[in-house]
Enzyme design. Sequence first.
Site, mmCIF file in Angstrom:
data_model
loop_
_atom_site.group_PDB
_atom_site.id
_atom_site.type_symbol
_atom_site.label_atom_id
_atom_site.label_comp_id
_atom_site.label_asym_id
_atom_site.label_seq_id
_atom_site.Cartn_x
_atom_site.Cartn_y
_atom_site.Cartn_z
ATOM 1 N N CYS A 177 -25.664 -31.256 21.428
ATOM 2 C CA CYS A 177 -24.765 -31.535 22.551
ATOM 3 C C CYS A 177 -25.135 -30.662 23.757
ATOM 4 C CB CYS A 177 -23.309 -31.375 22.112
ATOM 5 S SG CYS A 177 -22.182 -32.319 23.145
ATOM 6 N N GLU B 270 -22.016 -30.225 12.965
ATOM 7 C CA GLU B 270 -21.154 -29.290 12.215
ATOM 8 C C GLU B 270 -19.741 -29.841 12.018
ATOM 9 O OE1 GLU B 270 -21.790 -29.131 15.328
ATOM 10 O OE2 GLU B 270 -20.086 -28.336 16.446
ATOM 11 N N HIS C 222 -22.325 -33.593 17.313
ATOM 12 C CA HIS C 222 -22.044 -32.293 16.695
ATOM 13 C C HIS C 222 -22.195 -32.397 15.185
ATOM 14 C CE1 HIS C 222 -20.075 -29.764 19.896
ATOM 15 N NE2 HIS C 222 -20.193 -30.923 20.508
HETATM 16 N N1 LIG Z 1 -19.593 -30.970 23.262
HETATM 17 C C1 LIG Z 1 -20.409 -30.501 24.152
HETATM 18 O O1 LIG Z 1 -21.271 -29.679 23.895
HETATM 19 C C2 LIG Z 1 -20.170 -30.997 25.564
HETATM 20 C C3 LIG Z 1 -21.321 -30.702 26.488
HETATM 21 C C4 LIG Z 1 -20.808 -30.551 27.915
HETATM 22 N N2 LIG Z 1 -20.314 -31.798 28.429
HETATM 23 C C5 LIG Z 1 -21.913 -29.999 28.808
HETATM 24 O O2 LIG Z 1 -22.209 -30.511 29.807
HETATM 25 O O3 LIG Z 1 -22.509 -29.020 28.489
#
Ligand SMILES: NC(=O)CC[C@H](N)C(=O)O
Length: 163
Positions: free
Chosen positions: A41, A138, A136
């Site tokens: 992410c 995890e 994610h």
């Molecule tokens: N769940 C997340 O890691 C979101 C990422 C977040 N939107 C970002 O720009 O870093």
Amino acid sequence: MSGLVIPGGESSVMDKLARTFGVADVVRRRIAEGLPVYGTCAGMIMLADTVLDGIRGQQSFGGLDVAVRRNAFGAQTESFEADLEVPELGDPPVHAVFIRAPVVAELGPRARALAALPDGTVVAVEQGALLGTSFHPEMTDELRFHRYFLDKVAVSSAGSSRP
Ligand SMILES: NC(=O)CC[C@H](N)C(=O)O
């Protein structure tokens, strides 16, 4: 250090903190030297060579030959779960949790897609010792992406004399 996981969170904050505390250049150098890194992410955003829809001046560590679009599905309330076919991991599909997730908007020739949503949007990618997922891992009991990364660490450690 034989591997690094850059977790979810907020990439713009990670970038600011990494630069403020002088970590960014070290991480960049280690990535270039072949350190295995798994970015999930926000972590995948940090690994992208190009960040789309970043805040003004946002930088990444880079390493993955991709352009990643932040917040590609919209606000936090647009978070969702999906089952992903991942040929590299076989059956069953990987149940994936997307939280204000990014996507791989452009895949460069050095990177390889590992998984996509039904509409073809790439959400998992690898390049040598680097692994990035929009979701994610995890958040579920699914461990195959963790293992996939640990295999990269094992391969890298076997071929390296660095402590
Ligand atoms: N769940 C997340 O890691 C979101 C990422 C977040 N939107 C970002 O720009 O870093």
